[in-house]
Design a protein around this motif. Structure first.
Motif, PDB file in Angstrom:
ATOM      1  N   HIS A  53       0.510  -0.911   0.238  1.00  9.99           N
ATOM      2  CA  HIS A  53       0.011   0.154   0.088  1.00  9.99           C
ATOM      3  C   HIS A  53       0.785   1.993  -0.016  1.00  9.99           C
ATOM      4  CE1 HIS A  53      -3.864   2.924   0.979  1.00  9.99           C
ATOM      5  NE2 HIS A  53      -3.125   3.012   1.725  1.00  9.99           N
ATOM      6  N   GLU A  54       0.697   2.030  -1.162  1.00 10.17           N
ATOM      7  CA  GLU A  54       1.474   3.362  -0.924  1.00 10.17           C
ATOM      8  C   GLU A  54       1.110   4.320  -0.143  1.00 10.17           C
ATOM      9  OE1 GLU A  54       4.503   3.497  -2.704  1.00 10.17           O
ATOM     10  OE2 GLU A  54       4.289   1.470  -4.112  1.00 10.17           O
ATOM     11  N   GLN A  55       1.730   4.726  -0.031  1.00 10.99           N
ATOM     12  CA  GLN A  55       1.203   5.940   1.881  1.00 10.99           C
ATOM     13  C   GLN A  55       1.954   7.299   1.648  1.00 10.99           C
ATOM     14  OE1 GLN A  55       0.639   4.102   5.875  1.00 10.99           O
ATOM     15  NE2 GLN A  55       2.958   3.241   5.229  1.00 10.99           N
ATOM     16  N   THR A  56       1.949   7.952   1.655  1.00  5.43           N
ATOM     17  CA  THR A  56       2.238   9.039   2.033  1.00  5.43           C
ATOM     18  C   THR A  56       1.945   9.992   3.107  1.00  5.43           C
ATOM     19  OG1 THR A  56       1.814  10.268  -0.153  1.00  5.43           O
ATOM     20  CG2 THR A  56       2.721  12.002   1.095  1.00  5.43           C
ATOM     21  N   LEU A  57       2.983   9.707   4.326  1.00  6.71           N
ATOM     22  CA  LEU A  57       3.681   9.866   5.667  1.00  6.71           C
ATOM     23  C   LEU A  57       3.145  11.472   5.826  1.00  6.71           C
ATOM     24  CD1 LEU A  57       6.192   7.371   6.732  1.00  6.71           C
ATOM     25  CD2 LEU A  57       3.411   6.859   6.850  1.00  6.71           C
ATOM     26  N   PRO A  58       2.252  11.280   7.373  1.00  4.78           N
ATOM     27  CA  PRO A  58       2.242  12.842   7.581  1.00  4.78           C
ATOM     28  C   PRO A  58       3.456  13.557   7.928  1.00  4.78           C
ATOM     29  CG  PRO A  58       0.614  11.631   8.255  1.00  4.78           C
ATOM     30  CD  PRO A  58       1.306  11.005   7.985  1.00  4.78           C
ATOM     31  N   ALA A  59       3.228  15.579   7.950  1.00  7.77           N
ATOM     32  CA  ALA A  59       5.061  15.532   7.900  1.00  7.77           C
ATOM     33  C   ALA A  59       4.334  16.924   8.807  1.00  7.77           C
ATOM     34  CB  ALA A  59       5.310  16.438   6.061  1.00  7.77           C
ATOM     35  N   PRO A  60       5.387  16.863   9.941  1.00  9.10           N
ATOM     36  CA  PRO A  60       6.788  16.533  10.244  1.00  9.10           C
ATOM     37  C   PRO A  60       6.205  15.092  10.566  1.00  9.10           C
ATOM     38  CG  PRO A  60       6.018  18.124  11.605  1.00  9.10           C
ATOM     39  CD  PRO A  60       5.090  18.511  10.316  1.00  9.10           C
ATOM     40  N   ALA A  61       7.716  14.335  10.367  1.00  6.78           N
ATOM     41  CA  ALA A  61       7.767  12.745  11.662  1.00  6.78           C
ATOM     42  C   ALA A  61       7.577  13.059  13.163  1.00  6.78           C
ATOM     43  CB  ALA A  61       8.459  11.961  10.976  1.00  6.78           C
ATOM     44  N   ASN A  62       6.676  11.994  13.386  1.00  6.81           N
ATOM     45  CA  ASN A  62       6.596  12.264  14.708  1.00  6.81           C
ATOM     46  C   ASN A  62       6.409  10.234  14.992  1.00  6.81           C
ATOM     47  OD1 ASN A  62       3.920  11.197  14.986  1.00  6.81           O
ATOM     48  ND2 ASN A  62       3.631  13.352  15.096  1.00  6.81           N
ATOM     49  N   GLU A  63       6.750  10.231  16.507  1.00  9.10           N
ATOM     50  CA  GLU A  63       6.549   9.419  17.357  1.00  9.10           C
ATOM     51  C   GLU A  63       5.550   7.980  17.103  1.00  9.10           C
ATOM     52  OE1 GLU A  63       7.016   6.344  21.377  1.00  9.10           O
ATOM     53  OE2 GLU A  63       6.470   8.593  20.931  1.00  9.10           O
ATOM     54  N   ILE A 286      -0.602   6.064  12.805  1.00  5.70           N
ATOM     55  CA  ILE A 286      -0.228   7.454  11.755  1.00  5.70           C
ATOM     56  C   ILE A 286      -1.690   8.544  12.338  1.00  5.70           C
ATOM     57  CG2 ILE A 286      -0.310   8.099   9.518  1.00  5.70           C
ATOM     58  CD1 ILE A 286       0.634   4.484   8.878  1.00  5.70           C
ATOM     59  N   ALA A 287      -2.374   8.307  11.942  1.00  6.82           N
ATOM     60  CA  ALA A 287      -3.988   8.882  12.273  1.00  6.82           C
ATOM     61  C   ALA A 287      -3.790   9.795  13.589  1.00  6.82           C
ATOM     62  CB  ALA A 287      -5.109   8.480  12.275  1.00  6.82           C
ATOM     63  N   PHE A 288      -2.953   8.609  15.026  1.00  4.69           N
ATOM     64  CA  PHE A 288      -2.991   9.759  16.075  1.00  4.69           C
ATOM     65  C   PHE A 288      -1.308  10.718  15.740  1.00  4.69           C
ATOM     66  CE2 PHE A 288       0.018   9.682  20.083  1.00  4.69           C
ATOM     67  CZ  PHE A 288      -0.849  10.081  20.548  1.00  4.69           C
ATOM     68  N   GLY A 289      -0.696  10.651  14.975  1.00  4.07           N
ATOM     69  CA  GLY A 289       0.694  10.804  15.160  1.00  4.07           C
ATOM     70  C   GLY A 289       0.061  12.574  13.820  1.00  4.07           C
TER      71      GLY A 289
END
Length: 402
Positions: A53-63, A286-289
């Motif tokens: 699954h291709e995903q773009t991670l939320p930015a900025p990165a956190n834990e 990821i949604a929490f982040g």
């Protein structure tokens, strides 16, 4: 919430412990004659490793973002450990990944117990290609997250060579499936049926003499069987005599929606749901982040307004707060999806327990997992309500009468 992500695999471990009688030290003990003759190395294959699954991670990165991303690639990491060349002689393997993100980007440090250099390289490639958070701002503090993957030959798909000729060929077939993704193109969002084939190998012949698949019961399944038949028939094979043995192909798909598993045999459906749960837990993290990022952004504008009392900041306050509410809503939705998977799993396990008491420990673990998810969901819903209540509302004072 992040501390409970380990629960994503604890149910699977409990199930395997209840359903498999394999000794954890099987790889270290002397095999009986029956074990030496038995055809093994036919573990399931997760199609998610073919179609990530291709995903773009939320930015900025956190834990939260990093832990979720590392959890999401668990199928690929465990697929690396199917190959005996990637594991040492012990029956269990532990992999520790420490991910660091700074202004230059992300780095993943891979270490572990019972991990060979080839295994480390395989996992490193998964992380470098699949977990790619955006670089941080030049003045931002580096962000770190650590995640552990556990693999046990008794519980997780694995191949062990040197048992007998039939098992060695079966192992070669299983390891080759990762390169047969073209055969699985029709199952990117679903799970194939269980397939059964009879394989015949004769001394002196470079390839199997005969590979015959039984009817699958569906056109799509028969098309998959035909594709795999051609692949297997072309594989190199050798024997000191003559071999005839069955091969049972079991497939899962971590990326398939829950309803796609409805037609699977109950015990296989349980494992499919467990794989789906891992992905929903990753999405929740990821949604929490993402919600944490939105909250930090809104808080920064609030602090600026508190210092300046500049009414011109109202539109920015409103837009950032709306973004926070949207992120919180997505967090709630992700946990609702996770709760649905947990509830479906518990219902299935209770049905299985009614037929076989061995499922009792799995029922307990399933109930705990559901309770933890419901606790996280309740906290997220409260947070959403608070975020909604915090958004500023523009008001206009009535015009004074002269």
């Amino acid at each position: 919430m992040l501390k409970r992500l380990a629960v994503a695999s604890v149910i699977l471990t409990a199930a395997c412990a209840g359903q498999q009688k394999t000794d954890a030290t099987e790889g270290q003990k002397q095999m009986t004659k029956e074990e030496r003759l038995r055809i093994t190395n036919q573990p399931p294959f997760d199609l998610a490793t073919c179609f990530p699954h291709e995903q773009t991670l939320p930015a900025p990165a956190n834990e939260g973002v990093l832990v979720g991303a590392l959890l999401s690639v668990r199928p690929d990491v465990l697929e690396c450990l199917v190959d005996p060349a990637h594991r040492g002689p012990a029956a269990s393997t532990k992999v520790t990944v420490k991910t660091t993100v700074n202004a230059q980007g992300a780095t993943h440090a891979v270490s572990g117990d019972n991990l060979t250099p080839a295994g480390t390289a395989c996992i490193q490639n998964v992380l470098d290609t699949r977990v790619k958070p955006a670089p941080l701002a030049a003045d931002a503090k580096p962000v770190e997250a650590t995640y552990e993957y556990d693999h046990a030959t008794a519980n997780n798909p694995s191949v062990t060579l040197g048992i007998n000729e039939g098992s060695d060929f079966s192992g070669a077939v299983r390891l080759a499936q990762k390169s047969w993704c073209d055969c699985f193109a029709g199952y990117k969002a679903s799970t194939p049926p269980v397939l059964s084939a009879d394989i015949h190998i004769v001394k002196g012949q470079p390839n199997p003499t005969e590979v015959v698949f039984k009817p699958s019961g569906s056109t799509e399944g028969d098309q998959l069987a035909a594709c795999m038949q051609a692949k297997i028939a072309a594989m190199p094979a050798s024997t000191t005599g003559e071999l005839k043995f069955p091969f049972r192909f079991v497939f899962f798909n971590s990326q398939a929606p829950v309803e796609a598993s409805a037609s699977m045999p109950p015990e296989l459906r349980f494992f499919q749901l467990e794989l789906a749960r891992t992905q929903t837990a990753a999405a929740s993290a990821i949604a929490f982040g993402a919600r944490t990022n939105a909250a930090d952004t809104y808080d920064a504008v609030v602090q600026k307004y508190t210092k300046t009392k500049d009414y011109k900041l109202f539109d920015e306050l409103s837009s950032k707060c709306n973004a926070l509410v949207e992120a919180a809503t997505q967090w709630v939705d992700a946990l609702k999806t996770q709760e649905s998977v947990d509830q479906t799993t518990l219902t299935l396990v209770q049905e299985l327990k009614a037929q076989k008491e061995d499922w009792a420990p799995v029922e307990t673990a399933s109930q705990e997992a559901l309770a933890n998810t419901q606790k996280d969901l309740s906290a997220a819903q409260q947070r959403l309500a608070a975020d909604q209540g915090a958004c500023p509302k523009k008001s206009y004072a009535p015009t004074k009468k002269k």
